[in-house]
Design a protein around this motif. Structure first.
Motif, short mmCIF file in Angstrom:
data_model
loop_
_atom_site.label_atom_id
_atom_site.label_comp_id
_atom_site.label_asym_id
_atom_site.label_seq_id
_atom_site.Cartn_x
_atom_site.Cartn_y
_atom_site.Cartn_z
N VAL A 17 -7.77 5.63 3.75
CA VAL A 17 -8.72 5.03 2.83
C VAL A 17 -8.45 5.88 1.64
CG1 VAL A 17 -10.88 4.66 1.73
CG2 VAL A 17 -10.49 3.93 4.04
N ASP A 18 -7.94 5.47 0.53
CA ASP A 18 -7.83 6.29 -0.90
C ASP A 18 -6.40 7.13 -0.66
OD1 ASP A 18 -9.69 4.88 -2.23
OD2 ASP A 18 -11.24 6.39 -1.61
N THR A 19 -5.68 7.05 0.23
CA THR A 19 -4.62 7.88 0.47
C THR A 19 -3.38 7.32 -0.55
OG1 THR A 19 -5.10 8.71 2.63
CG2 THR A 19 -2.71 9.00 1.93
N PRO A 20 -3.06 8.04 -1.28
CA PRO A 20 -1.66 7.53 -2.34
C PRO A 20 -0.55 7.42 -1.48
CG PRO A 20 -2.75 9.65 -3.24
CD PRO A 20 -3.25 9.40 -1.76
N ILE A 21 0.29 6.21 -1.52
CA ILE A 21 1.33 5.92 -0.94
C ILE A 21 2.26 5.33 -1.55
CG2 ILE A 21 2.42 4.59 0.90
CD1 ILE A 21 -0.50 4.52 2.30
N LEU A 22 3.42 6.03 -1.66
CA LEU A 22 4.73 5.67 -2.43
C LEU A 22 5.55 4.78 -1.46
CD1 LEU A 22 6.47 5.81 -4.88
CD2 LEU A 22 7.55 7.91 -3.95
N LEU A 23 5.66 3.53 -1.90
CA LEU A 23 6.32 2.63 -1.14
C LEU A 23 7.92 2.36 -1.33
CD1 LEU A 23 3.71 -0.31 -1.76
CD2 LEU A 23 4.08 1.26 0.35
N ALA A 24 8.65 2.23 -0.29
CA ALA A 24 10.17 2.39 -0.48
C ALA A 24 10.81 1.40 0.47
CB ALA A 24 10.78 3.43 -0.50
N ALA A 25 12.10 1.00 0.05
CA ALA A 25 12.55 -0.14 1.22
C ALA A 25 14.02 0.17 1.04
CB ALA A 25 12.17 -1.49 1.15
N THR A 26 14.85 -0.29 1.85
CA THR A 26 16.39 -0.60 1.84
C THR A 26 16.76 -1.97 2.26
OG1 THR A 26 16.90 0.48 3.96
CG2 THR A 26 16.63 1.82 1.91
N GLY A 27 17.95 -2.62 1.49
CA GLY A 27 18.30 -3.68 2.26
C GLY A 27 19.71 -4.05 1.83
N GLY A 28 20.40 -5.09 2.51
CA GLY A 28 21.48 -5.23 2.11
C GLY A 28 21.99 -5.94 0.74
N SER A 29 20.91 -6.33 0.08
CA SER A 29 21.14 -6.90 -1.26
C SER A 29 19.95 -7.03 -2.10
CB SER A 29 21.74 -8.38 -1.26
OG SER A 29 20.67 -9.40 -0.70
N GLU A 30 20.04 -7.21 -3.43
CA GLU A 30 18.87 -7.03 -4.32
C GLU A 30 17.88 -8.17 -3.78
OE1 GLU A 30 21.94 -6.66 -5.38
OE2 GLU A 30 21.95 -5.03 -6.36
N ARG A 31 18.23 -9.36 -3.21
CA ARG A 31 17.30 -10.57 -2.87
C ARG A 31 16.17 -9.87 -2.01
NH1 ARG A 31 19.81 -14.47 1.68
NH2 ARG A 31 20.27 -12.85 3.04
N HIS A 32 16.09 -8.94 -1.46
CA HIS A 32 15.14 -8.46 -0.55
C HIS A 32 14.07 -7.45 -1.15
CE1 HIS A 32 16.73 -10.29 3.00
NE2 HIS A 32 18.06 -9.66 2.76
N ALA A 33 14.30 -7.30 -2.41
CA ALA A 33 13.60 -6.06 -3.40
C ALA A 33 11.97 -6.48 -3.16
CB ALA A 33 14.13 -6.17 -4.64
N LEU A 34 11.73 -7.98 -3.08
CA LEU A 34 10.33 -8.05 -3.07
C LEU A 34 9.44 -7.91 -1.89
CD1 LEU A 34 10.34 -11.56 -5.37
CD2 LEU A 34 9.45 -9.17 -6.15
N VAL A 35 10.02 -7.32 -1.12
CA VAL A 35 9.66 -6.82 0.10
C VAL A 35 8.42 -5.83 -0.03
CG1 VAL A 35 11.03 -5.02 0.77
CG2 VAL A 35 9.87 -6.28 2.65
N ILE A 36 8.76 -4.96 -1.22
CA ILE A 36 7.66 -3.88 -1.51
C ILE A 36 6.35 -4.64 -1.67
CG2 ILE A 36 7.14 -2.00 -3.11
CD1 ILE A 36 10.25 -1.23 -2.70
N ASP A 37 6.44 -5.48 -2.58
CA ASP A 37 5.14 -6.18 -3.11
C ASP A 37 4.69 -7.42 -2.27
OD1 ASP A 37 4.80 -4.77 -5.40
OD2 ASP A 37 6.44 -5.87 -6.45
N HIS A 38 5.60 -7.80 -1.31
CA HIS A 38 5.03 -8.93 -0.67
C HIS A 38 4.76 -8.49 0.65
CE1 HIS A 38 6.17 -12.71 -3.40
NE2 HIS A 38 6.12 -11.36 -4.22
N GLN A 39 5.13 -7.35 1.14
CA GLN A 39 5.05 -7.13 2.52
C GLN A 39 4.40 -5.74 2.63
OE1 GLN A 39 5.61 -9.06 5.08
NE2 GLN A 39 6.42 -10.63 3.75
N LEU A 40 4.68 -4.69 2.22
CA LEU A 40 4.16 -3.27 2.24
C LEU A 40 3.12 -3.39 1.39
CD1 LEU A 40 7.74 -1.41 1.90
CD2 LEU A 40 6.05 -1.49 3.95
#
Length: 194
Positions: free
Chosen positions: A105-128
Motif C-alpha cells: 500500500v502506497d509503495t512507489p513502483i516503477l514499471l518496466a517491460a521488454t518484448g520482441g516488438s513495439e506492439r507489446h508496449a501497452l503491457v505496462i498500462d493494460h497488465q502491470l
C-alpha cells in the motif's frame, strides 16, 4: 541520520542473460545516481525451481521467503518483466500472488517491460498497472518499455530508451524523495540488520 532508501527490483525474466534484468539494473543505477539507496535485484529465473511448485507461502523454502519479505519491506519497487503472450510471465504473477495484499500500500513502483516488438508496449498500462493497483501501490507515471534491439551485449544500448528511462526516474524523484524523507532514522540496531 536517515537510513538509505530500500529499493528492490524484481525481474520476471527466466533466462540468463535477461533483458528484463538488464533493464531493471539500468533503472536501479539511475535511481542510485540521485538518491542514497540500498539496492537489491531479485531474478525470478533463479528462484523458478523453488517457486513454481508451491501453492501456499508456507510451502516455500527460506530463500524464496527472504525475497518475498524484501519486496514487502521495500520503500520503492522496480518491476520488469518480459512480455509473454501479451502479458507478464506466469512466474512473475505467481511470485506476486504470495505477497501480502496490504504490504505494498502506497509503495512507489516503477514499471518496466521488454518484448520482441513495439506492439507489446501497452503491457505496462493494460497488465502491470492493474496488478499493482490491486495492491494499492503507487505506480509511477511513466513506464519503460524496451524491445530486443534496444540491448547489446546484455546492456541497455539505445539512446531513446536511455532518455526515456532517465525521464521516468526524473518524474519519479519527487515521490521517491518523499519516501526517503518519510523513512525512519537509522538506529545502531537497525543498521546492523541491513
Amino acid at each position: 541520520m536517515t537510513r538509505p532508501l530500500r529499493i528492490v527490483a524484481v525481474s520476471g525474466g527466466l533466462q540468463r542473460p535477461s533483458r528484463a534484468a538488464a533493464l531493471a539494473e539500468h533503472l536501479l543505477d539511475l535511481i542510485g545516481e540521485d538518491i542514497h539507496s540500498e539496492q537489491q535485484l531479485i531474478e525470478l529465473g533463479e528462484l523458478a525451481p523453488q517457486l513454481a511448485g508451491a501453492l501456499w507461502r508456507s510451502q516455500l523454502p527460506e530463500a524464496v521467503e527472504r525475497q518475498l519479505v524484501a519486496v514487502e519491506q521495500a520503500d520503492v519497487l522496480v518491476v520488469a518483466t518480459p512480455v509473454y503472450r501479451g502479458s507478464y510471465t506466469g512466474l512473475f504473477k505467481h511470485f506476486f500472488d504470495f505477497i501480502d495484499q496490504d504490504a505494498l500500500v502506497d509503495t512507489p513502483i516503477l514499471l518496466a517491460a521488454t518484448g520482441g516488438s513495439e506492439r507489446h508496449a501497452l503491457v505496462i498500462d493494460h497488465q502491470l498497472r492493474p496488478l499493482f493497483s490491486f495492491f494499492q501501490a503507487r505506480t509511477l507515471p511513466l513506464g519503460v518499455y524496451a524491445t530486443d534491439r534496444d540491448f547489446a551485449e546484455g546492456r541497455v544500448n539505445n539512446d531513446a530508451l536511455i532518455q526515456r528511462a532517465r525521464l521516468a526516474v526524473q518524474r519519479a524523484m519527487p515521490l521517491l524523495a518523499l519516501s526517503h524523507r518519510a523513512a525512519p532514522p537509522a538506529t545502531a540496531e537497525a543498521t546492523a540488520t541491513l
